[in-house]
Design a protein around this motif. Structure first.
Motif, PDB file in Angstrom:
ATOM      1  N   GLY A 133       0.818  -1.209   0.000  1.00 37.81           N
ATOM      2  CA  GLY A 133       0.000   0.000   0.000  1.00 37.81           C
ATOM      3  C   GLY A 133       0.847   1.253   0.000  1.00 37.81           C
ATOM      4  N   GLY A 134       0.198   2.390   0.217  1.00 44.95           N
ATOM      5  CA  GLY A 134       0.896   3.663   0.224  1.00 44.95           C
ATOM      6  C   GLY A 134       1.625   3.925   1.531  1.00 44.95           C
ATOM      7  N   ALA A 135       2.489   4.938   1.496  1.00 46.36           N
ATOM      8  CA  ALA A 135       3.295   5.272   2.668  1.00 46.36           C
ATOM      9  C   ALA A 135       2.427   5.746   3.831  1.00 46.36           C
ATOM     10  CB  ALA A 135       4.327   6.340   2.311  1.00 46.36           C
ATOM     11  N   LEU A 136       1.423   6.580   3.539  1.00 53.38           N
ATOM     12  CA  LEU A 136       0.553   7.085   4.604  1.00 53.38           C
ATOM     13  C   LEU A 136      -0.254   5.954   5.225  1.00 53.38           C
ATOM     14  CD1 LEU A 136      -0.754  10.479   3.160  1.00 53.38           C
ATOM     15  CD2 LEU A 136       0.979  10.109   4.929  1.00 53.38           C
ATOM     16  N   ASP A 137      -0.699   5.014   4.402  1.00 46.54           N
ATOM     17  CA  ASP A 137      -1.421   3.860   4.936  1.00 46.54           C
ATOM     18  C   ASP A 137      -0.520   3.030   5.846  1.00 46.54           C
ATOM     19  OD1 ASP A 137      -3.729   4.542   3.652  1.00 46.54           O
ATOM     20  OD2 ASP A 137      -3.424   3.205   1.947  1.00 46.54           O
ATOM     21  N   ALA A 138       0.747   2.878   5.454  1.00 42.87           N
ATOM     22  CA  ALA A 138       1.684   2.107   6.280  1.00 42.87           C
ATOM     23  C   ALA A 138       1.924   2.795   7.621  1.00 42.87           C
ATOM     24  CB  ALA A 138       3.005   1.922   5.535  1.00 42.87           C
ATOM     25  N   VAL A 139       2.045   4.125   7.591  1.00 39.16           N
ATOM     26  CA  VAL A 139       2.212   4.873   8.844  1.00 39.16           C
ATOM     27  C   VAL A 139       0.976   4.699   9.720  1.00 39.16           C
ATOM     28  CG1 VAL A 139       2.434   7.182   9.834  1.00 39.16           C
ATOM     29  CG2 VAL A 139       3.825   6.534   7.854  1.00 39.16           C
ATOM     30  N   GLY A 140      -0.198   4.741   9.108  1.00 40.18           N
ATOM     31  CA  GLY A 140      -1.422   4.519   9.865  1.00 40.18           C
ATOM     32  C   GLY A 140      -1.482   3.135  10.475  1.00 40.18           C
ATOM     33  N   ALA A 141      -0.987   2.132   9.738  1.00 40.71           N
ATOM     34  CA  ALA A 141      -0.971   0.766  10.266  1.00 40.71           C
ATOM     35  C   ALA A 141      -0.080   0.675  11.496  1.00 40.71           C
ATOM     36  CB  ALA A 141      -0.481  -0.198   9.185  1.00 40.71           C
ATOM     37  N   VAL A 142       1.091   1.301  11.444  1.00 38.19           N
ATOM     38  CA  VAL A 142       1.996   1.283  12.598  1.00 38.19           C
ATOM     39  C   VAL A 142       1.360   2.006  13.782  1.00 38.19           C
ATOM     40  CG1 VAL A 142       4.237   2.067  13.451  1.00 38.19           C
ATOM     41  CG2 VAL A 142       4.054   1.094  11.159  1.00 38.19           C
ATOM     42  N   GLY A 143       0.676   3.121  13.503  1.00 37.11           N
ATOM     43  CA  GLY A 143      -0.008   3.847  14.575  1.00 37.11           C
ATOM     44  C   GLY A 143      -1.074   3.008  15.248  1.00 37.11           C
ATOM     45  N   LEU A 144      -1.870   2.280  14.457  1.00 41.69           N
ATOM     46  CA  LEU A 144      -2.887   1.393  15.032  1.00 41.69           C
ATOM     47  C   LEU A 144      -2.246   0.294  15.867  1.00 41.69           C
ATOM     48  CD1 LEU A 144      -5.474   0.838  12.146  1.00 41.69           C
ATOM     49  CD2 LEU A 144      -5.827   2.081  14.282  1.00 41.69           C
ATOM     50  N   LEU A 145      -1.132  -0.235  15.366  1.00 38.49           N
ATOM     51  CA  LEU A 145      -0.441  -1.302  16.087  1.00 38.49           C
ATOM     52  C   LEU A 145       0.038  -0.824  17.452  1.00 38.49           C
ATOM     53  CD1 LEU A 145       0.767  -4.224  15.880  1.00 38.49           C
ATOM     54  CD2 LEU A 145       2.861  -3.119  15.053  1.00 38.49           C
ATOM     55  N   LEU A 146       0.653   0.354  17.491  1.00 36.69           N
ATOM     56  CA  LEU A 146       1.173   0.871  18.764  1.00 36.69           C
ATOM     57  C   LEU A 146       0.037   1.254  19.716  1.00 36.69           C
ATOM     58  CD1 LEU A 146       4.191   3.015  17.508  1.00 36.69           C
ATOM     59  CD2 LEU A 146       4.198   0.684  18.426  1.00 36.69           C
ATOM     60  N   LEU A 147      -1.048   1.783  19.173  1.00 38.04           N
ATOM     61  CA  LEU A 147      -2.197   2.102  20.025  1.00 38.04           C
ATOM     62  C   LEU A 147      -2.756   0.837  20.658  1.00 38.04           C
ATOM     63  CD1 LEU A 147      -4.351   4.060  21.112  1.00 38.04           C
ATOM     64  CD2 LEU A 147      -5.611   3.729  18.959  1.00 38.04           C
ATOM     65  N   PHE A 148      -2.831  -0.233  19.880  1.00 37.58           N
ATOM     66  CA  PHE A 148      -3.340  -1.498  20.416  1.00 37.58           C
ATOM     67  C   PHE A 148      -2.396  -2.052  21.481  1.00 37.58           C
ATOM     68  CE2 PHE A 148      -3.938  -6.204  19.978  1.00 37.58           C
ATOM     69  CZ  PHE A 148      -5.204  -6.252  20.549  1.00 37.58           C
ATOM     70  N   ARG A 149      -1.083  -1.947  21.256  1.00 35.79           N
ATOM     71  CA  ARG A 149      -0.122  -2.391  22.274  1.00 35.79           C
ATOM     72  C   ARG A 149      -0.307  -1.596  23.563  1.00 35.79           C
ATOM     73  NH1 ARG A 149       4.007  -6.368  23.337  1.00 35.79           N
ATOM     74  NH2 ARG A 149       5.088  -5.590  25.171  1.00 35.79           N
ATOM     75  N   PHE A 150      -0.474  -0.295  23.449  1.00 37.38           N
ATOM     76  CA  PHE A 150      -0.680   0.537  24.627  1.00 37.38           C
ATOM     77  C   PHE A 150      -1.944   0.105  25.368  1.00 37.38           C
ATOM     78  CE2 PHE A 150      -2.296   4.385  26.723  1.00 37.38           C
ATOM     79  CZ  PHE A 150      -1.176   4.760  27.462  1.00 37.38           C
ATOM     80  N   ALA A 151      -3.011  -0.176  24.621  1.00 39.64           N
ATOM     81  CA  ALA A 151      -4.265  -0.603  25.247  1.00 39.64           C
ATOM     82  C   ALA A 151      -4.089  -1.927  25.978  1.00 39.64           C
ATOM     83  CB  ALA A 151      -5.354  -0.722  24.182  1.00 39.64           C
ATOM     84  N   CYS A 152      -3.412  -2.887  25.340  1.00 42.30           N
ATOM     85  CA  CYS A 152      -3.196  -4.187  25.983  1.00 42.30           C
ATOM     86  C   CYS A 152      -2.345  -4.051  27.238  1.00 42.30           C
ATOM     87  CB  CYS A 152      -2.535  -5.154  24.999  1.00 42.30           C
ATOM     88  SG  CYS A 152      -3.607  -5.676  23.640  1.00 42.30           S
ATOM     89  N   VAL A 229     -14.366  -6.548  11.820  1.00 41.13           N
ATOM     90  CA  VAL A 229     -13.494  -7.019  10.744  1.00 41.13           C
ATOM     91  C   VAL A 229     -13.924  -6.428   9.406  1.00 41.13           C
ATOM     92  CG1 VAL A 229     -12.714  -9.075   9.496  1.00 41.13           C
ATOM     93  CG2 VAL A 229     -12.875  -9.111  11.985  1.00 41.13           C
ATOM     94  N   ALA A 230     -15.215  -6.234   9.215  1.00 42.18           N
ATOM     95  CA  ALA A 230     -15.699  -5.621   7.976  1.00 42.18           C
ATOM     96  C   ALA A 230     -15.295  -4.154   7.884  1.00 42.18           C
ATOM     97  CB  ALA A 230     -17.217  -5.754   7.883  1.00 42.18           C
ATOM     98  N   HIS A 231     -15.108  -3.495   9.026  1.00 38.21           N
ATOM     99  CA  HIS A 231     -14.647  -2.100   9.084  1.00 38.21           C
ATOM    100  C   HIS A 231     -13.414  -2.075  10.000  1.00 38.21           C
ATOM    101  CE1 HIS A 231     -18.996  -2.092   8.285  1.00 38.21           C
ATOM    102  NE2 HIS A 231     -18.749  -1.072   7.487  1.00 38.21           N
ATOM    103  N   PRO A 232     -12.293  -2.615   9.542  1.00 36.33           N
ATOM    104  CA  PRO A 232     -11.183  -2.916  10.462  1.00 36.33           C
ATOM    105  C   PRO A 232     -10.525  -1.702  11.097  1.00 36.33           C
ATOM    106  CG  PRO A 232     -10.533  -3.288   8.183  1.00 36.33           C
ATOM    107  CD  PRO A 232     -11.994  -3.045   8.164  1.00 36.33           C
ATOM    108  N   VAL A 233     -10.372  -0.612  10.348  1.00 37.18           N
ATOM    109  CA  VAL A 233      -9.720   0.564  10.941  1.00 37.18           C
ATOM    110  C   VAL A 233     -10.600   1.145  12.043  1.00 37.18           C
ATOM    111  CG1 VAL A 233      -8.863   2.890  10.495  1.00 37.18           C
ATOM    112  CG2 VAL A 233      -8.404   1.067   8.845  1.00 37.18           C
ATOM    113  N   ALA A 234     -11.881   1.329  11.731  1.00 41.41           N
ATOM    114  CA  ALA A 234     -12.803   1.832  12.757  1.00 41.41           C
ATOM    115  C   ALA A 234     -12.912   0.851  13.915  1.00 41.41           C
ATOM    116  CB  ALA A 234     -14.175   2.086  12.147  1.00 41.41           C
ATOM    117  N   GLY A 235     -12.995  -0.445  13.603  1.00 41.86           N
ATOM    118  CA  GLY A 235     -13.069  -1.446  14.666  1.00 41.86           C
ATOM    119  C   GLY A 235     -11.843  -1.440  15.554  1.00 41.86           C
ATOM    120  N   SER A 236     -10.672  -1.279  14.954  1.00 39.16           N
ATOM    121  CA  SER A 236      -9.432  -1.237  15.742  1.00 39.16           C
ATOM    122  C   SER A 236      -9.410  -0.027  16.668  1.00 39.16           C
ATOM    123  CB  SER A 236      -8.215  -1.192  14.806  1.00 39.16           C
ATOM    124  OG  SER A 236      -8.175  -2.317  13.966  1.00 39.16           O
ATOM    125  N   LEU A 237      -9.820   1.116  16.143  1.00 38.54           N
ATOM    126  CA  LEU A 237      -9.839   2.329  16.963  1.00 38.54           C
ATOM    127  C   LEU A 237     -10.840   2.206  18.102  1.00 38.54           C
ATOM    128  CD1 LEU A 237      -9.631   5.083  14.180  1.00 38.54           C
ATOM    129  CD2 LEU A 237      -7.864   4.504  15.859  1.00 38.54           C
TER     130      LEU A 237
END
Length: 259
Positions: A133-152, A229-237
């Motif tokens: 995917g694009g660079a901005l999408d990849a940055v967003g993926a990393v941001g979601l990953l770190l937010l989820f780690r913080f939550a856990c 899962v059908a709306h994964p970005v919103a679901g992750s947030l």
């Protein structure tokens, strides 16, 4: 600088020094996802409908999220160890912001996790995973990953303060390895029985994993899946922010109350 910021930075520094004081455990912890990538990627990949490089590209985001979910076990064990050894009682006698102690532990864990993902990403690139995917999408993926780690980690800290025992926290934390298995981190959920597929798709790990695969361009969003899962970005947030909103205040309250 506010008291919370000052004390939080001090607690973050303490946790980072704690990690540096035990480099062997840190290295072993960070190498575990790499070993799983090599094992699953070359063993499971030969038995699934998406063999070889295709499965390894599918697997890397799942392992990233499964590793992030390990914040539950890590946060639980460290908080329980400090409570059991009387460190938390000592902090409560000092003029330290009550929120700074659990928050500092969570932020330090986030720093270590950020650095620890680099070996897994490099090995993933070596075995065929790519950011399609694009660079901005990849940055967003990393941001979601770190937010989820913080939550856990926030969830783990609260549970560790509740258990107050290293042994109990270790046993309870070890059982959390089941959570990635009940998700789409390692295999697609399409062929699971109806009730099990529902459980897997409402697992927050599935939402974050699907979001990473979508943002990295590794796999499309499954059709007919549950809402997260059908709306994964919103679901992750929603999952991540809800866990932080619930368990971070609970951890601060539990720490403030003591034993």
């Amino acid at each position: 600088m506010s008291a919370l910021t000052h004390d939080g930075l001090a607690m973050t520094g303490r946790q980072l020094r704690r990690v540096l004081g035990n480099p062997g455990l840190t290295v072993l912890t960070q190498l575990m996802p790499v070993n799983m990538l090599l094992f699953f990627g070359y063993v499971f990949g030969s038995a699934l409908a998406m063999p070889g490089r295709e499965y390894r590209a599918f697997l890397v985001p799942g392992l990233l999220v499964a590793t992030a979910a390990g914040g539950l076990m890590n946060g639980m064990f460290q908080a329980a160890a400090d409570t059991h050894r009387g460190v938390m009682d000592r902090f409560r006698t000092m003029p330290v912001s009550r929120a700074a102690v659990p928050l500092g532990q969570a932020v330090a864990d986030l720093v270590v996790t950020t650095l620890g993902t680099i070996p897994l990403l490099l090995v993933g690139l070596a075995v065929g995973w790519r950011v399609e995917g694009g660079a901005l999408d990849a940055v967003g993926a990393v941001g979601l990953l770190l937010l989820f780690r913080f939550a856990c980690t926030c969830v783990g800290i609260h549970l560790g303060l509740l258990t107050r025992s290293e042994d109990a926290a270790g046993q309870l934390g070890a059982s959390s390895f089941v959570l990635p298995l009940l998700s789409d981190a390692y295999i697609p959920t399409d062929n699971l029985p109806g009730w099990l597929r529902t459980v897997a798709e409402w697992n927050p790990i599935s939402a974050v994993t699907t979001a990473l695969r979508d943002l990295f361009g590794n796999a499309p969003v499954p059709r007919g899946a549950a809402w997260p899962v059908a709306h994964p970005v919103a679901g992750s947030l929603v999952w991540s922010l809800a866990l932080v909103a619930v368990f971070l205040p609970l951890a601060v309250r539990r720490y403030s109350r003591g034993g």
